[in-house]
Design a protein around this motif. Structure first.
Motif, PDB file in Angstrom:
ATOM      1  N   ALA A   8       1.069  -1.256  -0.005  1.00 10.16           N
ATOM      2  CA  ALA A   8      -0.049   0.230  -0.025  1.00 10.16           C
ATOM      3  C   ALA A   8       1.014   1.186  -0.012  1.00 10.16           C
ATOM      4  O   ALA A   8       1.902   1.093   0.693  1.00 10.16           O
ATOM      5  N   ASP A   9       0.234   2.464  -0.755  1.00 13.74           N
ATOM      6  CA  ASP A   9       1.139   3.484  -0.724  1.00 13.74           C
ATOM      7  C   ASP A   9       1.588   4.106   0.692  1.00 13.74           C
ATOM      8  O   ASP A   9       2.671   4.622   1.005  1.00 13.74           O
ATOM      9  N   SER A  10       0.616   3.930   1.803  1.00  7.59           N
ATOM     10  CA  SER A  10       1.009   4.314   2.934  1.00  7.59           C
ATOM     11  C   SER A  10       2.051   3.643   3.754  1.00  7.59           C
ATOM     12  O   SER A  10       2.653   4.200   4.775  1.00  7.59           O
ATOM     13  N   VAL A  11       2.618   2.495   3.279  1.00 10.91           N
ATOM     14  CA  VAL A  11       3.725   1.640   4.069  1.00 10.91           C
ATOM     15  C   VAL A  11       4.864   1.771   3.289  1.00 10.91           C
ATOM     16  O   VAL A  11       5.865   1.107   3.732  1.00 10.91           O
ATOM     17  N   LYS A  12       4.723   2.153   1.892  1.00 11.03           N
ATOM     18  CA  LYS A  12       5.899   1.911   1.103  1.00 11.03           C
ATOM     19  C   LYS A  12       7.086   2.702   1.650  1.00 11.03           C
ATOM     20  O   LYS A  12       7.241   3.800   1.884  1.00 11.03           O
ATOM     21  N   GLY A  13       8.312   2.023   1.541  1.00 16.21           N
ATOM     22  CA  GLY A  13       9.481   2.333   2.241  1.00 16.21           C
ATOM     23  C   GLY A  13       9.981   2.117   3.500  1.00 16.21           C
ATOM     24  O   GLY A  13      10.814   2.493   4.225  1.00 16.21           O
ATOM     25  N   ASP A  59      -0.500   3.957  12.122  1.00 15.34           N
ATOM     26  CA  ASP A  59      -0.154   2.547  11.822  1.00 15.34           C
ATOM     27  C   ASP A  59      -0.936   1.544  12.855  1.00 15.34           C
ATOM     28  O   ASP A  59      -1.040   0.398  12.811  1.00 15.34           O
ATOM     29  N   THR A  60      -1.472   2.334  13.919  1.00 20.28           N
ATOM     30  CA  THR A  60      -2.142   1.377  14.908  1.00 20.28           C
ATOM     31  C   THR A  60      -3.362   0.630  14.421  1.00 20.28           C
ATOM     32  O   THR A  60      -4.251   1.442  13.675  1.00 20.28           O
ATOM     33  N   THR A  86      -0.053  -1.135  18.176  1.00 23.02           N
ATOM     34  CA  THR A  86      -0.275   0.122  18.856  1.00 23.02           C
ATOM     35  C   THR A  86       0.984   0.917  18.787  1.00 23.02           C
ATOM     36  O   THR A  86       2.041   0.529  19.188  1.00 23.02           O
ATOM     37  N   VAL A  87       0.902   2.165  18.227  1.00 22.80           N
ATOM     38  CA  VAL A  87       2.035   3.067  18.043  1.00 22.80           C
ATOM     39  C   VAL A  87       1.651   4.229  18.746  1.00 22.80           C
ATOM     40  O   VAL A  87       0.633   4.895  18.388  1.00 22.80           O
ATOM     41  N   SER A  88       2.265   4.469  19.657  1.00 18.81           N
ATOM     42  CA  SER A  88       2.060   5.527  20.623  1.00 18.81           C
ATOM     43  C   SER A  88       3.091   7.045  20.105  1.00 18.81           C
ATOM     44  O   SER A  88       4.017   6.551  19.674  1.00 18.81           O
TER      45      SER A  88
END
Length: 125
Positions: free
Chosen positions: A61-66, A90-91, A122-124
């Motif tokens: 997905a574009d949101s996670v590329k790289g 990303d949570t 879960t990302v704080s």
């Protein structure tokens, strides 16, 4: 029948990393297309990444590329998702999925035949 079990989720600060694993039962793992999806509260399950049976074709997905990297070890019946530079957005609950037949459609949940139970990430901030 294939059973998929995810692991590796947890709580991490923004900018951190996690590696998710998905272990599959059965002797035909190497023939499956494998995918990772995620679902945040109140949102639909969305595509993250997919890898072909041989590992030669990979999609993100574009949101996670790289930031995310998918890989698989057919000898261990396991697919991985290395997640770096994590962001609060990303949570989600992350699910792995297996598709028995390659159709060229890899980003739609209904394409996949088997699903794991999910693992919480879960990302704080």
């Amino acid at each position: 029948q294939v059973q998929l079990v995810e692991s590796g989720g947890g709580l991490v600060q923004a900018g951190g990393s996690l590696r998710l694993s998905c272990a599959a039962s059965g002797r035909t793992f190497s023939s499956y297309i494998m995918g990772w999806f995620r679902q945040a509260p109140g949102k639909e399950r969305g595509f993250v990444s997919a890898i072909s049976s041989s590992g030669g074709r990979i999609h993100y997905a574009d949101s996670v590329k790289g930031r995310f990297t998918i890989s698989r070890d057919n000898a261990k019946n396991t697919v991985y998702l290395q997640m770096n530079s994590l962001k609060p957005e990303d949570t989600a609950v992350y699910y792995c999925a297996a598709d028995r037949y390659y159709t060229g459609v890899y980003s739609t949940p209904t394409t996949y035949d088997y699903w794991g139970q999910g693992t919480q990430v879960t990302v704080s901030s």
